[in-house]
Design a protein around this motif. Structure first.
Motif, short mmCIF file in Angstrom:
data_model
loop_
_atom_site.label_atom_id
_atom_site.label_comp_id
_atom_site.label_asym_id
_atom_site.label_seq_id
_atom_site.Cartn_x
_atom_site.Cartn_y
_atom_site.Cartn_z
N GLN A 1 -57.51 -19.28 -57.57
CA GLN A 1 -56.58 -20.30 -57.05
C GLN A 1 -57.33 -21.59 -56.69
O GLN A 1 -57.24 -22.11 -55.57
CB GLN A 1 -55.82 -19.76 -55.84
N TYR A 2 -58.10 -22.10 -57.66
CA TYR A 2 -58.85 -23.33 -57.50
C TYR A 2 -59.82 -23.23 -56.31
O TYR A 2 -59.88 -24.12 -55.45
CB TYR A 2 -57.91 -24.52 -57.32
N LYS A 3 -60.59 -22.13 -56.26
CA LYS A 3 -61.48 -21.93 -55.11
C LYS A 3 -62.56 -22.99 -55.05
O LYS A 3 -63.05 -23.34 -53.96
CB LYS A 3 -62.08 -20.54 -55.16
N ARG A 4 -62.99 -23.54 -56.20
CA ARG A 4 -64.01 -24.59 -56.17
C ARG A 4 -63.47 -25.89 -55.61
O ARG A 4 -64.14 -26.59 -54.85
CB ARG A 4 -64.58 -24.79 -57.57
N LEU A 5 -62.23 -26.21 -55.99
CA LEU A 5 -61.60 -27.40 -55.43
C LEU A 5 -61.36 -27.21 -53.94
O LEU A 5 -61.55 -28.14 -53.14
CB LEU A 5 -60.29 -27.68 -56.16
N ARG A 6 -60.96 -26.02 -53.54
CA ARG A 6 -60.74 -25.76 -52.12
C ARG A 6 -62.06 -25.84 -51.34
O ARG A 6 -62.07 -26.24 -50.16
CB ARG A 6 -60.10 -24.39 -51.92
N ALA A 7 -63.16 -25.46 -51.98
CA ALA A 7 -64.46 -25.59 -51.32
C ALA A 7 -64.78 -27.05 -51.05
O ALA A 7 -65.35 -27.40 -49.99
CB ALA A 7 -65.54 -24.96 -52.18
N ILE A 8 -64.43 -27.95 -51.98
CA ILE A 8 -64.62 -29.39 -51.75
C ILE A 8 -63.78 -29.85 -50.56
O ILE A 8 -64.25 -30.61 -49.70
CB ILE A 8 -64.24 -30.19 -53.01
N LEU A 9 -62.53 -29.38 -50.50
CA LEU A 9 -61.64 -29.80 -49.42
C LEU A 9 -62.15 -29.31 -48.06
O LEU A 9 -62.07 -30.03 -47.06
CB LEU A 9 -60.22 -29.28 -49.68
N ASN B 1 -52.55 -40.55 -45.05
CA ASN B 1 -53.27 -41.81 -44.91
C ASN B 1 -54.61 -41.61 -44.21
O ASN B 1 -55.62 -42.24 -44.58
CB ASN B 1 -52.42 -42.81 -44.12
N ASN B 2 -54.65 -40.72 -43.21
CA ASN B 2 -55.92 -40.45 -42.52
C ASN B 2 -56.92 -39.80 -43.48
O ASN B 2 -58.11 -40.12 -43.46
CB ASN B 2 -55.68 -39.54 -41.32
N VAL B 3 -56.44 -38.89 -44.34
CA VAL B 3 -57.32 -38.24 -45.30
C VAL B 3 -57.83 -39.25 -46.31
O VAL B 3 -59.03 -39.24 -46.67
CB VAL B 3 -56.58 -37.08 -46.00
N LYS B 4 -56.97 -40.13 -46.77
CA LYS B 4 -57.40 -41.13 -47.74
C LYS B 4 -58.51 -42.01 -47.18
O LYS B 4 -59.52 -42.30 -47.85
CB LYS B 4 -56.20 -41.98 -48.16
N THR B 5 -58.33 -42.44 -45.92
CA THR B 5 -59.35 -43.29 -45.29
C THR B 5 -60.68 -42.54 -45.13
O THR B 5 -61.75 -43.12 -45.31
CB THR B 5 -58.84 -43.76 -43.91
N ALA B 6 -60.60 -41.25 -44.80
CA ALA B 6 -61.82 -40.49 -44.51
C ALA B 6 -62.54 -40.01 -45.76
O ALA B 6 -63.76 -39.85 -45.75
CB ALA B 6 -61.48 -39.30 -43.61
N VAL B 7 -61.81 -39.77 -46.85
CA VAL B 7 -62.40 -39.08 -48.00
C VAL B 7 -62.70 -40.00 -49.16
O VAL B 7 -63.63 -39.76 -49.94
CB VAL B 7 -61.48 -37.92 -48.46
N ILE C 1 -69.83 -36.14 -53.04
CA ILE C 1 -69.75 -34.69 -52.93
C ILE C 1 -71.02 -34.10 -53.51
O ILE C 1 -71.32 -34.27 -54.70
CB ILE C 1 -68.52 -34.14 -53.66
N GLU C 2 -71.80 -33.41 -52.66
CA GLU C 2 -73.05 -32.80 -53.09
C GLU C 2 -72.85 -31.31 -53.27
O GLU C 2 -72.33 -30.63 -52.37
CB GLU C 2 -74.15 -33.07 -52.07
N SER D 1 -72.85 -30.90 -60.64
CA SER D 1 -73.55 -32.13 -60.30
C SER D 1 -72.84 -32.82 -59.14
O SER D 1 -71.66 -32.58 -58.88
CB SER D 1 -73.59 -33.06 -61.51
N SER D 2 -73.55 -33.67 -58.44
CA SER D 2 -72.93 -34.46 -57.37
C SER D 2 -72.07 -35.55 -58.00
O SER D 2 -72.35 -36.05 -59.09
CB SER D 2 -74.02 -35.07 -56.49
N PHE D 3 -71.03 -35.95 -57.28
CA PHE D 3 -70.14 -37.01 -57.78
C PHE D 3 -69.47 -37.69 -56.59
O PHE D 3 -69.50 -37.18 -55.46
CB PHE D 3 -69.08 -36.43 -58.73
N VAL D 4 -68.86 -38.83 -56.86
CA VAL D 4 -68.13 -39.59 -55.84
C VAL D 4 -66.65 -39.40 -56.11
O VAL D 4 -66.14 -39.72 -57.19
CB VAL D 4 -68.52 -41.08 -55.88
N ILE D 5 -65.95 -38.89 -55.12
CA ILE D 5 -64.53 -38.60 -55.28
C ILE D 5 -63.70 -39.85 -55.02
O ILE D 5 -64.07 -40.70 -54.18
CB ILE D 5 -64.10 -37.46 -54.32
N LYS D 6 -62.62 -39.99 -55.77
CA LYS D 6 -61.74 -41.15 -55.63
C LYS D 6 -60.36 -40.67 -55.18
O LYS D 6 -59.83 -39.70 -55.72
CB LYS D 6 -61.63 -41.89 -56.97
N VAL D 7 -59.79 -41.33 -54.18
CA VAL D 7 -58.51 -40.93 -53.61
C VAL D 7 -57.59 -42.14 -53.58
O VAL D 7 -58.00 -43.24 -53.18
CB VAL D 7 -58.68 -40.37 -52.18
N LYS D 8 -56.35 -41.93 -54.00
CA LYS D 8 -55.36 -43.00 -53.93
C LYS D 8 -53.97 -42.39 -53.75
O LYS D 8 -53.77 -41.18 -53.95
CB LYS D 8 -55.40 -43.89 -55.16
#
Length: 574
Positions: free
Chosen positions: A207-215, A267-273, A278-279, A295-302
């Motif tokens: 159930q997208y455990k890797r994405l949930r780990a990022i969150l 909106n609070n999540v967008k400002t913070a994330v 992401i390492e 690999s590490s990457f920079v996440i984009k939120v909108k």
């Protein structure tokens, strides 16, 4: 064709559409075969009937009903009619006797196998595995029976499956009066686009455990896990050259649509994330074997534009048109098992016999011969459905079930007011905790959760209520709902009774109905109607129960239940 076009008196150029319309108006011409082998076949085919069918096919084709047109052509083909749509002609071909012999041999072999268990066609005496297959055989123009029915222009009665669908449609009309089910909704203002995700992070596993780990790593501490509404793995490419070959166009990246509890939290999540690096070593600190693939990457939120969200603009349940309505009787009985339905039917038969009433079932004859019973070969689902139909017929003969009315214990104003305030201001989870159920919001509070950061106030309010109502009652969970539409069901995981509460400004309906038995006079076919509005009532969810429709405002409910074996109790008889 030119004559048809000239008759239109066109004042402009001839177009492809006009040519097509003119061609459809040209009638088909019958070509008389010269071979003597065709003469016998001509006597069996009515030329006027074929011409009528061809005209019918032309009409349905002009209306875009290609499937109906193909069925007519298939029937004519099996009759030996050859159509030439390009030349607008038709003729009769010679029958192939070898194909008929092969088909007859196969049919006879299958016929012998199904003689003992199948259902026979009364026209050709061929046996089939079920009645639905008999009707399919009669409607198939490639068979002798279906071809004869097609040639004579006869019509067949509905097959059992069609009759069942019509009955189900009538039941659905009744269900609309007790609530309207819908798909889960997502508020566009509470939805965010998380992009620039490398492919390894977008896999579905667990159930997208890797994405949930990022969150878990990047979300603020006061934000619970959001609803992962959608994940697109290969959404776009980055870092390559446009127009180049496959190796020069860059790596694929994906994105996810996440839904939070409300717009403020999003909106609070967008400002913070947004723009957070992401390492992999922080996301997977204990899984060093995975670090080489991530690999590490920079996440984009909108924000999610409203037009791309799958939300429904209506934030509340559709108001009920009629208050105090029960689900259809067949839905009330559906949770019963097959042995329970058999016992219920036998009980009602005994009641009718004692009253001197003769019962004749409306569905298939229940007094079939032994041979017919052996040939049915029903699956468990079919047997359950037949018992439901039999029970409906028996209830129609006996009359409606009696009802016994109860009122729960009135909740003190201080406790009720505090709970209602908490329920009206709670931040509901973005995704329902019980999928498949119809409600505006559904939240489950498990008792074994310590230090709840999100719903501690609501937990304390519920604990205050139970300390007043029954301090010794142990509950393993609380089902908290808003505008819950309940069909008849059994909570088979419960190990004890429940406590039920309903709050809100609805003014009519919304009673909790529970089947009862053993009330002293031996009856098993009555319904307890329990008033829970601003009250608390003790009921047993291990019996079929449901909520009646209501109107006039919002309806919140609290169900205290126990699914552990710590304090098991017997099922309450009344």
């Amino acid at each position: 064709l030119m004559q048809k076009l000239e008759s239109l008196h066109l004042s402009s150029d001839i177009t492809k559409q006009r040519v097509k319309a003119a061609k459809q108006a040209i009638p088909y011409t019958f070509i008389q075969p010269n071979d003597e082998d065709y003469d016998n076949n001509l006597t069996n085919i009515s030329i006027s009937f074929v011409e009528r069918k061809i005209q019918e096919r032309t009409s349905v084709r002009s209306l875009g009903r290609r499937k109906d047109a193909d069925e007519i052509k298939k029937g004519l083909d099996k009759m030996g009619v050859d159509l030439d749509d390009w030349m607008k002609t038709w003729t009769i071909r010679k029958n192939n006797a070898s194909d008929d012999d092969d088909r007859k041999e196969t049919t006879l072999s299958h016929h012998e196998e199904l003689k003992t268990t199948g259902v026979a066609c009364q026209t050709c005496n061929i046996y089939f595995a079920s009645k639905n297959l008999v009707f399919r055989h009669l409607r198939d123009v490639s068979t002798s029976c279906g071809n004869a029915i097609f040639a004579n222009g006869q019509s067949l009665p509905d097959a059992p499956s069609i009759i069942m669908k019509k009955q189900q449609k009538a039941i659905n009309v009744r269900r609309k009066k007790t609530g309207k089910a819908r798909k889960p909704r997502a508020d566009p203002a509470a939805s965010l686009w998380f992009g620039d995700l490398p492919l390894p992070y977008t896999r579905l596993g667990g159930q997208y455990k890797r994405l949930r780990a990022i969150l878990r790593e990047c979300l603020p501490r006061d934000v619970p896990q959001p609803w992962i509404q959608k994940v697109i793995r290969k959404a776009y490419r980055k870092g390559g050259t446009e127009g180049g070959d496959e190796n020069e166009r860059g790596e694929y990246y994906g994105f996810a649509i996440l839904v939070f509890r409300d717009a403020e939290e999003a909106n609070n999540v967008k400002t913070a994330v947004d723009a957070t690096e992401i390492e992999a070593k922080k996301v997977f600190p204990t899984e060093s074997s995975l670090l080489a693939d991530f690999s590490s990457f920079v996440i984009k939120v909108k924000n999610v534009p409203q037009k791309t969200s799958s939300s429904n603009n209506n934030d509340e349940c559709d108001p009920f048109t009629v208050a105090g309505q029960d689900p259809p009787l067949i839905d009330q009985l559906r949770p019963l098992s097959t042995p329970e339905l058999q016992e219920r039917c036998q009980y009602m038969r005994d009641r009718l016999t004692a009253a001197g009433t003769m019962f004749v079932p409306e569905t298939e004859d229940d007094e079939d011969s032994e041979d017919e019973k052996k040939s049915e070969n029903n699956s468990p689902g079919q047997e359950h459905h037949k018992l439901l139909e039999l029970a409906l017929s028996l209830y129609k003969a006996i009359g409606p079930r009696q009802e016994q009315f109860y009122k729960g214990r009135v909740i003190p104003d201080s406790i009720r007011g505090n709970l209602l305030h908490l329920l009206k201001n709670v931040r509901w989870p973005a995704e329902s905790h019980r999928k498949g159920l119809t409600s505006d919001n559904y939240l489950v509070l498990q008792t074994n959760v310590a230090n709840d950061r999100f719903y501690s106030d609501l937990r304390m309010g519920c604990r205050e209520l139970m300390d007043w109502a029954d301090p010794d009652y142990y509950y393993s969970g609380i089902a908290v709902t808003k505008n819950f539409v309940s069909s008849a069901h059994i909570d088979d995981r419960d190990q004890s009774f429940q406590y039920a509460v309903s709050l809100g400004d609805f003014d009519e309906g919304g009673e909790l109905c529970v089947e009862g038995s053993g009330n002293g006079d031996g009856r098993v076919d009555y319904v307890n109607v329990v008033e829970t509005h601003d009250r608390i009532a003790k009921i047993d969810g291990r019996r079929p129960h449901w909520v009646r429709s209501w109107n006039g405002g919002e309806r919140f409910s609290l169900i205290f239940y126990d699914t552990t074996d710590r304090h098991q109790t017997d099922i309450i008889d009344t």
